[in-house]
Design an enzyme around this catalytic site. Structure first.
Site, PDB file in Angstrom:
ATOM      1  N   SER A   1       5.455  10.758  -8.428  1.00 37.98           N
ATOM      2  CA  SER A   1       6.498  10.100  -7.648  1.00 37.98           C
ATOM      3  C   SER A   1       7.831  10.243  -8.377  1.00 37.98           C
ATOM      4  O   SER A   1       7.998   9.739  -9.498  1.00 37.98           O
ATOM      5  CB  SER A   1       6.160   8.623  -7.475  1.00 37.98           C
ATOM      6  OG  SER A   1       7.302   7.945  -7.006  1.00 37.98           O
TER       7      SER A   1
ATOM      8  N   HIS B   1       5.676  13.409  -4.525  1.00 39.24           N
ATOM      9  CA  HIS B   1       5.805  12.182  -3.728  1.00 39.24           C
ATOM     10  C   HIS B   1       7.259  11.702  -3.807  1.00 39.24           C
ATOM     11  O   HIS B   1       7.802  11.473  -4.882  1.00 39.24           O
ATOM     12  CB  HIS B   1       4.848  11.134  -4.303  1.00 39.24           C
ATOM     13  CG  HIS B   1       4.806   9.851  -3.555  1.00 39.24           C
ATOM     14  ND1 HIS B   1       4.060   9.676  -2.403  1.00 39.24           N
ATOM     15  CD2 HIS B   1       5.420   8.656  -3.780  1.00 39.24           C
ATOM     16  CE1 HIS B   1       4.212   8.428  -1.970  1.00 39.24           C
ATOM     17  NE2 HIS B   1       5.039   7.791  -2.783  1.00 39.24           N
TER      18      HIS B   1
ATOM     19  N   ASP C   1       9.993   8.925  -2.645  1.00 45.04           N
ATOM     20  CA  ASP C   1      10.136   7.553  -2.152  1.00 45.04           C
ATOM     21  C   ASP C   1      11.520   7.339  -1.549  1.00 45.04           C
ATOM     22  O   ASP C   1      12.522   7.389  -2.256  1.00 45.04           O
ATOM     23  CB  ASP C   1       9.922   6.564  -3.293  1.00 45.04           C
ATOM     24  CG  ASP C   1       8.466   6.468  -3.705  1.00 45.04           C
ATOM     25  OD1 ASP C   1       7.628   6.234  -2.822  1.00 45.04           O
ATOM     26  OD2 ASP C   1       8.185   6.634  -4.906  1.00 45.04           O
TER      27      ASP C   1
ATOM     28  N   MET D   1      13.918   4.674   0.326  1.00 45.19           N
ATOM     29  CA  MET D   1      14.052   3.216   0.541  1.00 45.19           C
ATOM     30  C   MET D   1      15.444   2.918   1.079  1.00 45.19           C
ATOM     31  O   MET D   1      16.425   3.533   0.649  1.00 45.19           O
ATOM     32  CB  MET D   1      13.881   2.481  -0.786  1.00 45.19           C
ATOM     33  CG  MET D   1      12.584   2.797  -1.513  1.00 45.19           C
ATOM     34  SD  MET D   1      12.430   1.790  -3.003  1.00 45.19           S
ATOM     35  CE  MET D   1      10.982   2.538  -3.753  1.00 45.19           C
TER      36      MET D   1
ATOM     37  N   HIS E   1       7.490   9.446   1.557  1.00 41.15           N
ATOM     38  CA  HIS E   1       7.070   8.063   1.810  1.00 41.15           C
ATOM     39  C   HIS E   1       8.293   7.270   2.257  1.00 41.15           C
ATOM     40  O   HIS E   1       9.150   6.923   1.449  1.00 41.15           O
ATOM     41  CB  HIS E   1       6.470   7.526   0.504  1.00 41.15           C
ATOM     42  CG  HIS E   1       6.015   6.100   0.541  1.00 41.15           C
ATOM     43  ND1 HIS E   1       5.690   5.391  -0.598  1.00 41.15           N
ATOM     44  CD2 HIS E   1       5.829   5.242   1.585  1.00 41.15           C
ATOM     45  CE1 HIS E   1       5.327   4.159  -0.258  1.00 41.15           C
ATOM     46  NE2 HIS E   1       5.410   4.044   1.048  1.00 41.15           N
TER      47      HIS E   1
ATOM     48  N   MET F   1      10.033   4.172   3.188  1.00 43.27           N
ATOM     49  CA  MET F   1      10.036   2.703   3.143  1.00 43.27           C
ATOM     50  C   MET F   1      11.332   2.245   3.793  1.00 43.27           C
ATOM     51  O   MET F   1      12.240   1.723   3.138  1.00 43.27           O
ATOM     52  CB  MET F   1       9.919   2.237   1.686  1.00 43.27           C
ATOM     53  CG  MET F   1       8.516   2.390   1.127  1.00 43.27           C
ATOM     54  SD  MET F   1       8.471   2.369  -0.675  1.00 43.27           S
ATOM     55  CE  MET F   1       8.835   4.086  -0.998  1.00 43.27           C
TER      56      MET F   1
ATOM     57  N   MET G   1      -0.985   0.917  -0.398  1.00 43.23           N
ATOM     58  CA  MET G   1      -0.078   0.452  -1.451  1.00 43.23           C
ATOM     59  C   MET G   1      -0.846  -0.481  -2.384  1.00 43.23           C
ATOM     60  O   MET G   1      -1.470  -1.439  -1.941  1.00 43.23           O
ATOM     61  CB  MET G   1       1.113  -0.305  -0.846  1.00 43.23           C
ATOM     62  CG  MET G   1       2.129   0.551  -0.100  1.00 43.23           C
ATOM     63  SD  MET G   1       2.877   1.893  -1.046  1.00 43.23           S
ATOM     64  CE  MET G   1       3.587   1.045  -2.452  1.00 43.23           C
TER      65      MET G   1
ATOM     66  N   GLY H   1       8.730  -0.942  -3.301  1.00 45.31           N
ATOM     67  CA  GLY H   1      10.129  -1.195  -3.648  1.00 45.31           C
ATOM     68  C   GLY H   1      10.517  -0.737  -5.039  1.00 45.31           C
ATOM     69  O   GLY H   1      11.642  -0.280  -5.238  1.00 45.31           O
ATOM     70  N   PHE H   2       9.590  -0.839  -5.975  1.00 43.83           N
ATOM     71  CA  PHE H   2       9.950  -0.525  -7.360  1.00 43.83           C
ATOM     72  C   PHE H   2       8.804   0.167  -8.085  1.00 43.83           C
ATOM     73  O   PHE H   2       7.631  -0.113  -7.793  1.00 43.83           O
ATOM     74  CB  PHE H   2      10.309  -1.809  -8.116  1.00 43.83           C
ATOM     75  CG  PHE H   2      11.481  -2.538  -7.509  1.00 43.83           C
ATOM     76  CD1 PHE H   2      12.788  -2.193  -7.848  1.00 43.83           C
ATOM     77  CD2 PHE H   2      11.273  -3.514  -6.553  1.00 43.83           C
ATOM     78  CE1 PHE H   2      13.865  -2.834  -7.249  1.00 43.83           C
ATOM     79  CE2 PHE H   2      12.346  -4.171  -5.949  1.00 43.83           C
ATOM     80  CZ  PHE H   2      13.652  -3.831  -6.299  1.00 43.83           C
ATOM     81  N   GLY H   3       9.174   1.023  -9.023  1.00 39.40           N
ATOM     82  CA  GLY H   3       8.177   1.621  -9.891  1.00 39.40           C
ATOM     83  C   GLY H   3       7.842   0.657 -11.024  1.00 39.40           C
ATOM     84  O   GLY H   3       8.505  -0.374 -11.202  1.00 39.40           O
ATOM     85  N   GLY H   4       6.812   0.998 -11.769  1.00 41.85           N
ATOM     86  CA  GLY H   4       6.490   0.265 -12.986  1.00 41.85           C
ATOM     87  C   GLY H   4       5.833  -1.094 -12.796  1.00 41.85           C
ATOM     88  O   GLY H   4       5.783  -1.888 -13.732  1.00 41.85           O
TER      89      GLY H   4
ATOM     90  N   ASP I   1      -0.860   4.135  -4.353  1.00 42.51           N
ATOM     91  CA  ASP I   1       0.526   4.219  -4.830  1.00 42.51           C
ATOM     92  C   ASP I   1       0.928   2.880  -5.422  1.00 42.51           C
ATOM     93  O   ASP I   1       0.977   1.874  -4.710  1.00 42.51           O
ATOM     94  CB  ASP I   1       1.419   4.572  -3.622  1.00 42.51           C
ATOM     95  CG  ASP I   1       2.859   4.851  -4.002  1.00 42.51           C
ATOM     96  OD1 ASP I   1       3.147   4.990  -5.208  1.00 42.51           O
ATOM     97  OD2 ASP I   1       3.695   4.927  -3.074  1.00 42.51           O
ATOM     98  N   GLY I   2       1.230   2.904  -6.717  1.00 41.53           N
ATOM     99  CA  GLY I   2       1.676   1.696  -7.393  1.00 41.53           C
ATOM    100  C   GLY I   2       0.764   1.324  -8.542  1.00 41.53           C
ATOM    101  O   GLY I   2      -0.403   1.002  -8.327  1.00 41.53           O
ATOM    102  N   GLY I   3       1.291   1.445  -9.768  1.00 41.23           N
ATOM    103  CA  GLY I   3       0.511   1.059 -10.941  1.00 41.23           C
ATOM    104  C   GLY I   3      -0.643   1.981 -11.253  1.00 41.23           C
ATOM    105  O   GLY I   3      -1.591   1.584 -11.944  1.00 41.23           O
TER     106      GLY I   3
END
Ligand code: DX5
Ligand code: ZN
Length: 208
Positions: free
Chosen positions: A8, A32, A34, A36, A63, A65, A134, A139-142, A168-170
């Site tokens: 991403s 990927h 993102d 937003m 993606h 959003m 998800m 909304g945010f990485g990390g 997607d996410g973490g």
């Protein structure tokens, strides 16, 4: 099922985006992207003009959003998207948006936020190339991986969904394992790949 890895670019350096993409391009399966809008999620990233500048030989998994994604899918297809992923929650006529993407000749996916059940997308499953589960609030990485999303993956496979199940996410070398065991085959990962010393090793560690 072969495990696909989609870095991403949210965690890449946007000032040297194509250089960062070049470091993963030989090893990953998709890029990927993102998008937003500051409305659907409380963050703003990039639009179609920037997507158009991406140089990669890999397919772009875009993606969205954003609210009213149907108003923008053509712009992203024109900008080079290979697959458009819209959020179920952002579409008043999800089947219509899915059809719209397919009519533009690209692949289509639907993403679901942590609070959205698989049942919400039953009607369109047969049309989809990807379901994006998800594993954080978008909304945010990390952010930290939400393990309680894993049953959705299993549910999708039990329903007979044969397309890509992306998470997607973490996602990292540990959290990918439970997703893969449940039936996910596509790992979208931002910080784990782009913040690691050895991006190639990070990518390979996501294949389970
Ligand atoms: C979050 C984005 C993700 C994000 C994941 O809303 O959809 O693609 O880049 O970032 P990590 O892998 O750092 O959790
Ligand atoms: Zn994403």
């Amino acid at each position: 099922m072969k495990i696909k890895v989609a870095p991403s670019i949210l965690s890449a350096d946007f000032g040297r985006l194509n250089e960062d993409i070049a470091t993963v391009d030989e090893y990953a399966d998709m890029i990927h992207v993102d998008v937003m809008d500051g409305h659907f999620v409380p963050n703003i990233t990039i639009g179609a003009p920037v997507v158009k500048c991406i140089k990669s030989k890999l397919p772009l998994d875009v993606h969205l959003m954003i609210e009213n994604p149907g108003d923008f899918v053509k712009d992203f297809v024109d900008a080079g998207a290979s697959r458009i992923v819209v959020h179920a929650e952002a579409c008043s006529d999800l089947a219509g948006v899915v059809r719209q993407v397919k009519d533009l000749g690209v692949e289509v996916g639907v993403a679901i936020k942590p609070g959205t059940a698989v049942a919400e997308i039953h009607d369109v499953l047969n049309e989809l190339d990807e379901v994006l589960v998800m594993t954080v609030e978008p909304g945010f990485g990390g952010q930290d991986f939400m393990e309680n999303m894993v049953p959705k993956i299993r549910e999708l496979r039990e329903l007979g969904f044969a397309g890509d199940i992306a998470v997607d996410g973490g996602i990292n070398g540990e959290t990918c394992k439970v997703c893969i065991s449940a039936g996910a085959n596509m790992m979208c990962a931002g910080s784990y790949i782009f913040k690691s010393q050895d991006k190639v090793e990070a990518i390979e560690s996501l294949r389970g």
